[in-house]
Design a protein around this motif. Structure first.
Motif, mmCIF file in Angstrom:
data_model
loop_
_atom_site.group_PDB
_atom_site.id
_atom_site.type_symbol
_atom_site.label_atom_id
_atom_site.label_comp_id
_atom_site.label_asym_id
_atom_site.label_seq_id
_atom_site.Cartn_x
_atom_site.Cartn_y
_atom_site.Cartn_z
ATOM 1 N N ALA A 99 0.864 -1.176 0.038
ATOM 2 C CA ALA A 99 -0.111 0.024 0.039
ATOM 3 C C ALA A 99 0.759 1.070 -0.111
ATOM 4 N N VAL A 100 0.423 2.204 -0.536
ATOM 5 C CA VAL A 100 1.185 3.580 -0.485
ATOM 6 C C VAL A 100 0.187 4.636 0.065
ATOM 7 N N PHE A 101 1.011 5.468 0.925
ATOM 8 C CA PHE A 101 0.278 6.620 1.153
ATOM 9 C C PHE A 101 0.983 7.971 1.439
ATOM 10 N N ALA A 107 6.210 10.087 -0.308
ATOM 11 C CA ALA A 107 5.227 8.892 -0.011
ATOM 12 C C ALA A 107 5.962 7.765 0.923
ATOM 13 N N SER A 108 5.099 7.012 1.659
ATOM 14 C CA SER A 108 5.423 5.869 2.441
ATOM 15 C C SER A 108 4.972 4.771 1.785
ATOM 16 N N LEU A 109 5.906 3.835 1.451
ATOM 17 C CA LEU A 109 5.796 2.497 0.767
ATOM 18 C C LEU A 109 5.550 1.512 1.924
ATOM 19 N N PHE A 110 4.170 0.844 1.964
ATOM 20 C CA PHE A 110 4.062 -0.069 3.231
ATOM 21 C C PHE A 110 4.039 -1.595 2.661
ATOM 22 N N THR A 111 4.483 -2.187 3.315
ATOM 23 C CA THR A 111 4.669 -3.623 2.624
ATOM 24 C C THR A 111 4.456 -4.810 3.961
ATOM 25 N N ASP A 112 4.180 -6.069 3.460
ATOM 26 C CA ASP A 112 4.055 -7.107 4.674
ATOM 27 C C ASP A 112 5.467 -7.329 5.373
ATOM 28 N N LYS A 113 6.587 -6.584 4.843
ATOM 29 C CA LYS A 113 7.902 -6.928 5.168
ATOM 30 C C LYS A 113 8.270 -5.684 6.013
ATOM 31 N N GLY A 114 7.566 -4.468 6.048
ATOM 32 C CA GLY A 114 7.739 -3.272 6.737
ATOM 33 C C GLY A 114 7.500 -1.967 5.989
ATOM 34 N N SER A 115 7.898 -0.794 6.162
ATOM 35 C CA SER A 115 7.679 0.400 5.624
ATOM 36 C C SER A 115 9.048 0.744 4.953
ATOM 37 N N PHE A 116 8.940 1.403 3.772
ATOM 38 C CA PHE A 116 10.122 1.911 2.961
ATOM 39 C C PHE A 116 9.561 3.335 2.794
ATOM 40 N N ARG A 117 10.761 3.879 1.977
ATOM 41 C CA ARG A 117 10.556 5.353 1.477
ATOM 42 C C ARG A 117 11.708 5.300 0.338
ATOM 43 N N LEU A 118 11.366 6.134 -0.624
ATOM 44 C CA LEU A 118 12.432 6.479 -1.626
ATOM 45 C C LEU A 118 13.517 7.356 -1.126
ATOM 46 N N ASP A 119 14.779 7.075 -1.242
ATOM 47 C CA ASP A 119 15.890 7.717 -0.777
ATOM 48 C C ASP A 119 16.003 9.173 -1.702
ATOM 49 N N ALA A 120 16.015 10.390 -1.150
ATOM 50 C CA ALA A 120 15.927 11.397 -2.213
ATOM 51 C C ALA A 120 17.030 11.788 -2.999
ATOM 52 N N THR A 121 18.145 11.094 -2.413
ATOM 53 C CA THR A 121 19.242 11.112 -3.339
ATOM 54 C C THR A 121 19.547 10.238 -4.377
ATOM 55 N N SER A 122 18.733 9.167 -4.308
ATOM 56 C CA SER A 122 19.198 8.075 -5.235
ATOM 57 C C SER A 122 17.699 7.567 -5.854
ATOM 58 N N THR A 123 17.591 6.441 -6.482
ATOM 59 C CA THR A 123 16.355 5.660 -6.666
ATOM 60 C C THR A 123 16.234 4.359 -6.157
ATOM 61 N N ALA A 140 5.814 -1.111 10.759
ATOM 62 C CA ALA A 140 5.103 -0.869 9.647
ATOM 63 C C ALA A 140 4.061 -0.209 9.943
ATOM 64 N N ILE A 141 3.615 1.017 9.194
ATOM 65 C CA ILE A 141 2.691 2.054 9.279
ATOM 66 C C ILE A 141 1.857 2.194 8.226
ATOM 67 N N TYR A 142 0.493 1.915 8.674
ATOM 68 C CA TYR A 142 -0.820 2.078 7.604
ATOM 69 C C TYR A 142 -1.853 2.587 8.087
ATOM 70 N N PRO A 143 -3.001 3.122 7.584
ATOM 71 C CA PRO A 143 -2.480 4.269 6.637
ATOM 72 C C PRO A 143 -2.215 5.473 7.491
ATOM 73 N N PHE A 144 -1.720 6.343 6.651
ATOM 74 C CA PHE A 144 -1.334 7.672 7.370
ATOM 75 C C PHE A 144 -2.535 8.621 7.089
ATOM 76 N N ALA A 145 -3.110 9.477 7.720
ATOM 77 C CA ALA A 145 -3.939 10.396 7.600
ATOM 78 C C ALA A 145 -3.579 11.694 8.254
ATOM 79 N N ARG A 146 -3.878 12.781 7.569
ATOM 80 C CA ARG A 146 -3.429 14.165 8.035
ATOM 81 C C ARG A 146 -4.711 14.860 8.582
ATOM 82 N N ALA A 147 -4.884 15.014 9.845
ATOM 83 C CA ALA A 147 -5.860 15.653 10.205
ATOM 84 C C ALA A 147 -5.871 17.334 9.713
ATOM 85 N N ALA A 148 -7.024 18.185 9.862
ATOM 86 C CA ALA A 148 -7.026 19.355 9.551
ATOM 87 C C ALA A 148 -6.049 20.405 10.335
#
Length: 157
Positions: A99-101, A107-123, A140-148
């Motif tokens: 899942a992605v949020f 973006a945070s990339l959520f998987t059954d193996k934990g959460s990941f993110r894209l390193d801003a300095t690489s791919t 592992a964090i899911y889903p992320f919602a931002r309150a007002a």
């Protein structure tokens, strides 16, 4: 059949519709809705998010994540190519589901193996480190919602 939809925050009137085969990009015009593009070889897109710069992230079960950098600025959809993020990008060899949020900083990339993110300095994808919890080494964090008011809410596994 649609599984998810993202209303663009970057391009007024644009929507990204994830489905069983991939994603469709549609735009509302004064004459009505038009289909800008379809990418039907991505797999089942069941969650998606758009980053502040217009980058579109798509999550599939068997095929990992797909990224369309700065999709909000694309004018030539025929040459646009989503980029797959899977083993070759640093994710685990076997992922059962994803899942992605949207999260602060990308973006945070959520998987059954934990959460990941894209390193801003690489791919490369790296373990998520923006949501550290006392006593947890890799939550592992899911889903992320931002309150007002700016608070963030998530479920931690």
């Amino acid at each position: 059949s649609p599984l998810c939809m993202v209303v663009s925050r970057v391009v007024p009137g644009r929507v990204y519709i994830g489905g069983a085969l991939g994603v469709t990009v549609a735009q509302k015009t004064p004459a009505g809705w038009i289909k800008l593009a379809e990418f039907h070889d991505l797999g089942d897109v069941h969650t998606a998010t758009e980053e502040a710069d217009g980058t579109l992230w798509l999550a599939t079960n068997a095929r990992g994540f797909w990224r369309l950098p700065q999709a909000g600025a694309i004018t030539d959809w025929k040459s646009a190519q989503p980029r797959q993020c899977l083993k070759s990008c640093g994710l685990p060899d076997v992922i059962a589901w994803t899942a992605v949020f949207d999260a602060p900083g990308g973006a945070s990339l959520f998987t059954d193996k934990g959460s990941f993110r894209l390193d801003a300095t690489s791919t490369r994808c790296v373990p998520e480190d923006r949501f550290n919890l006392p006593g947890e080494t890799r939550p592992a964090i899911y889903p992320f919602a931002r309150a007002a008011n700016g608070d963030g809410w998530a479920t931690v596994y």
